[in-house]
Design a protein around this motif. Structure first.
Motif, PDB file in Angstrom:
ATOM      1  N   GLN A 168       0.668  -1.175   0.039  1.00 54.02           N
ATOM      2  CA  GLN A 168      -0.035  -0.052  -0.096  1.00 54.02           C
ATOM      3  C   GLN A 168       0.835   1.013   0.145  1.00 54.02           C
ATOM      4  OE1 GLN A 168      -3.582  -0.092   0.161  1.00 54.02           O
ATOM      5  NE2 GLN A 168      -3.374   1.890  -0.655  1.00 54.02           N
ATOM      6  N   GLU A 169       2.112   1.108   0.687  1.00 52.96           N
ATOM      7  CA  GLU A 169       3.003   2.244   0.506  1.00 52.96           C
ATOM      8  C   GLU A 169       3.731   2.769  -0.744  1.00 52.96           C
ATOM      9  OE1 GLU A 169       3.146  -0.257   2.907  1.00 52.96           O
ATOM     10  OE2 GLU A 169       2.255   0.966   4.359  1.00 52.96           O
ATOM     11  N   ASN A 170       3.355   1.855  -1.619  1.00 52.32           N
ATOM     12  CA  ASN A 170       3.794   2.162  -2.961  1.00 52.32           C
ATOM     13  C   ASN A 170       2.698   2.903  -3.901  1.00 52.32           C
ATOM     14  OD1 ASN A 170       5.491  -1.015  -2.802  1.00 52.32           O
ATOM     15  ND2 ASN A 170       6.377   1.022  -2.814  1.00 52.32           N
ATOM     16  N   PHE A 171       1.832   3.114  -3.329  1.00 48.33           N
ATOM     17  CA  PHE A 171       0.585   4.125  -3.966  1.00 48.33           C
ATOM     18  C   PHE A 171       0.219   5.356  -3.298  1.00 48.33           C
ATOM     19  CE2 PHE A 171       0.030  -0.327  -4.635  1.00 48.33           C
ATOM     20  CZ  PHE A 171      -0.395  -0.320  -6.280  1.00 48.33           C
ATOM     21  N   VAL A 172      -0.289   6.238  -4.083  1.00 47.02           N
ATOM     22  CA  VAL A 172      -0.568   7.547  -3.624  1.00 47.02           C
ATOM     23  C   VAL A 172      -1.964   7.322  -2.967  1.00 47.02           C
ATOM     24  CG1 VAL A 172      -1.080  10.065  -3.840  1.00 47.02           C
ATOM     25  CG2 VAL A 172       0.856   9.065  -5.070  1.00 47.02           C
ATOM     26  N   THR A 173      -2.327   7.014  -1.660  1.00 49.04           N
ATOM     27  CA  THR A 173      -3.720   6.664  -1.039  1.00 49.04           C
ATOM     28  C   THR A 173      -4.576   7.938  -0.743  1.00 49.04           C
ATOM     29  OG1 THR A 173      -2.548   4.595  -0.475  1.00 49.04           O
ATOM     30  CG2 THR A 173      -4.827   5.283   0.598  1.00 49.04           C
ATOM     31  N   ILE A 174      -5.776   7.916  -1.098  1.00 47.50           N
ATOM     32  CA  ILE A 174      -6.521   8.857  -0.243  1.00 47.50           C
ATOM     33  C   ILE A 174      -7.410   8.230   0.777  1.00 47.50           C
ATOM     34  CG2 ILE A 174      -8.803  10.261  -0.804  1.00 47.50           C
ATOM     35  CD1 ILE A 174      -7.704  10.362  -3.618  1.00 47.50           C
ATOM     36  N   TYR A 175      -6.824   8.545   2.051  1.00 42.26           N
ATOM     37  CA  TYR A 175      -7.372   7.705   3.222  1.00 42.26           C
ATOM     38  C   TYR A 175      -8.796   8.032   3.132  1.00 42.26           C
ATOM     39  CZ  TYR A 175      -2.433   7.409   4.350  1.00 42.26           C
ATOM     40  OH  TYR A 175      -1.059   7.073   4.120  1.00 42.26           O
ATOM     41  N   GLN A 176      -9.241   9.417   3.120  1.00 41.80           N
ATOM     42  CA  GLN A 176     -10.756   9.756   3.433  1.00 41.80           C
ATOM     43  C   GLN A 176     -10.706  11.016   2.553  1.00 41.80           C
ATOM     44  OE1 GLN A 176     -11.325  10.033   7.571  1.00 41.80           O
ATOM     45  NE2 GLN A 176     -13.664   9.552   7.009  1.00 41.80           N
ATOM     46  N   VAL A 177     -12.119  11.494   2.303  1.00 46.87           N
ATOM     47  CA  VAL A 177     -12.683  12.770   1.939  1.00 46.87           C
ATOM     48  C   VAL A 177     -13.729  13.160   2.809  1.00 46.87           C
ATOM     49  CG1 VAL A 177     -13.497  14.260   0.210  1.00 46.87           C
ATOM     50  CG2 VAL A 177     -12.042  12.181  -0.609  1.00 46.87           C
ATOM     51  N   VAL A 178     -13.366  13.960   3.630  1.00 43.79           N
ATOM     52  CA  VAL A 178     -14.193  14.476   4.549  1.00 43.79           C
ATOM     53  C   VAL A 178     -15.012  15.788   4.569  1.00 43.79           C
ATOM     54  CG1 VAL A 178     -13.251  13.144   6.439  1.00 43.79           C
ATOM     55  CG2 VAL A 178     -12.391  15.653   6.143  1.00 43.79           C
ATOM     56  N   ILE A 179     -16.086  15.998   4.949  1.00 41.66           N
ATOM     57  CA  ILE A 179     -16.701  17.375   4.799  1.00 41.66           C
ATOM     58  C   ILE A 179     -16.008  18.330   5.717  1.00 41.66           C
ATOM     59  CG2 ILE A 179     -18.838  18.716   5.216  1.00 41.66           C
ATOM     60  CD1 ILE A 179     -20.469  16.318   4.049  1.00 41.66           C
TER      61      ILE A 179
END
Length: 259
Positions: free
Chosen positions: A196-207
């Motif tokens: 997973q560290e080998n990707f640009v991850t969007i952990y969450q989109v929050v309001i």
């Protein structure tokens, strides 16, 4: 009865917050950035985007494409431990709302080539002014990519940093421009297994701010090329190759979904 009414009022209040949001924050492996949504001028697009936000469908998704001096694209795929990444479940397509121009730092919906009302979950952020190519309807009857918000404050510092992450062509359709940190040496190795560290991850989109219509202070640029392009004859002239490439690059790629 009072408890029922209180619960109902609370539910309605929460629904109001879900339906309208002006600022969201993308929390990513490479830093956080905020986007001011045009929730009143592009309501269908924002409502669609927020449905994915509130359902958690953008949680732990990856940036699955970056193109130099063009776009950063996400909202479509997750890494589930092996390549290729998995396409996320989508909610169906929406009506296109080409109100604003695809200038630098705007966020827009990706679509299928030649199908103007085909956006679903995927979005992209413009790294430069792409108005001349993404605002008009194209020779295939697509184009006119719908801007529904703008990156604010110093958020483009994060987006530009993501755009600079080295890319890997995994050999799987739809993932030729996949940003993969610390994976350059393994990119050509078919036996290598990324983490997973080998990707640009969007952990969450929050309001971040649920106030309706706080985009009044933005100097948003209107799309003036869409209506003009409708008046032009459609032909496969010299611009066809350029428009075709751009449409393909911003395609939502539903045909590549793993069964």
């Amino acid at each position: 009865m009072k408890h029922y009414l209180s619960a109902l009022i609370l539910t309605l209040g929460l629904s109001a917050n879900i339906s309208h949001a002006t600022i969201v924050e993308f929390q990513t492996s490479h830093g956080n950035f905020k986007v001011n949504l045009h929730d009143e001028t592009t309501p269908k697009t924002v409502e669609n985007f927020l449905a994915y936000v509130n359902d958690g469908k953008y949680d732990n998704t990856i940036i699955h494409r970056t193109v130099d001096d063009f776009v950063v694209q996400g909202g479509g795929a997750k890494f589930e431990g092996e390549l290729p990444p998995e396409w996320i479940e989508t909610n169906g397509t929406i009506e296109n709302e080409p109100v604003y121009s695809n200038v630098t730092a705007t966020i827009s919906m990706a679509k299928q080539k030649g199908k103007i009302n085909s956006a679903n979950s995927q979005w992209f952020i413009n790294l430069k002014n792409n108005a001349s190519t993404l605002d008009p309807i194209d020779v295939y009857g697509g184009g006119a990519y719908a801007v529904f918000g703008e990156v604010i404050e110093d958020g483009m510092d994060v987006v530009n940093a993501i755009a600079e992450v080295p890319r890997c062509n995994t050999g799987h359709g739809g993932f030729q421009e996949l940003p993969m940190p610390d994976y350059e040496d393994q990119c050509g190795d078919t036996n290598a297994v990324p983490s997973q560290e080998n990707f640009v991850t969007i952990y969450q989109v929050v309001i971040y701010d649920a106030t309706v219509s706080t985009d009044a202070d933005l100097t948003s640029t209107k799309n003036t090329l869409y209506e003009k392009s409708l008046e032009q004859p459609k032909s496969g002239g010299s611009s066809g190759g350029s428009f075709g490439w751009l449409s393909l690059m911003l395609c939502a790629l539903p045909l590549l979904r793993k069964k």
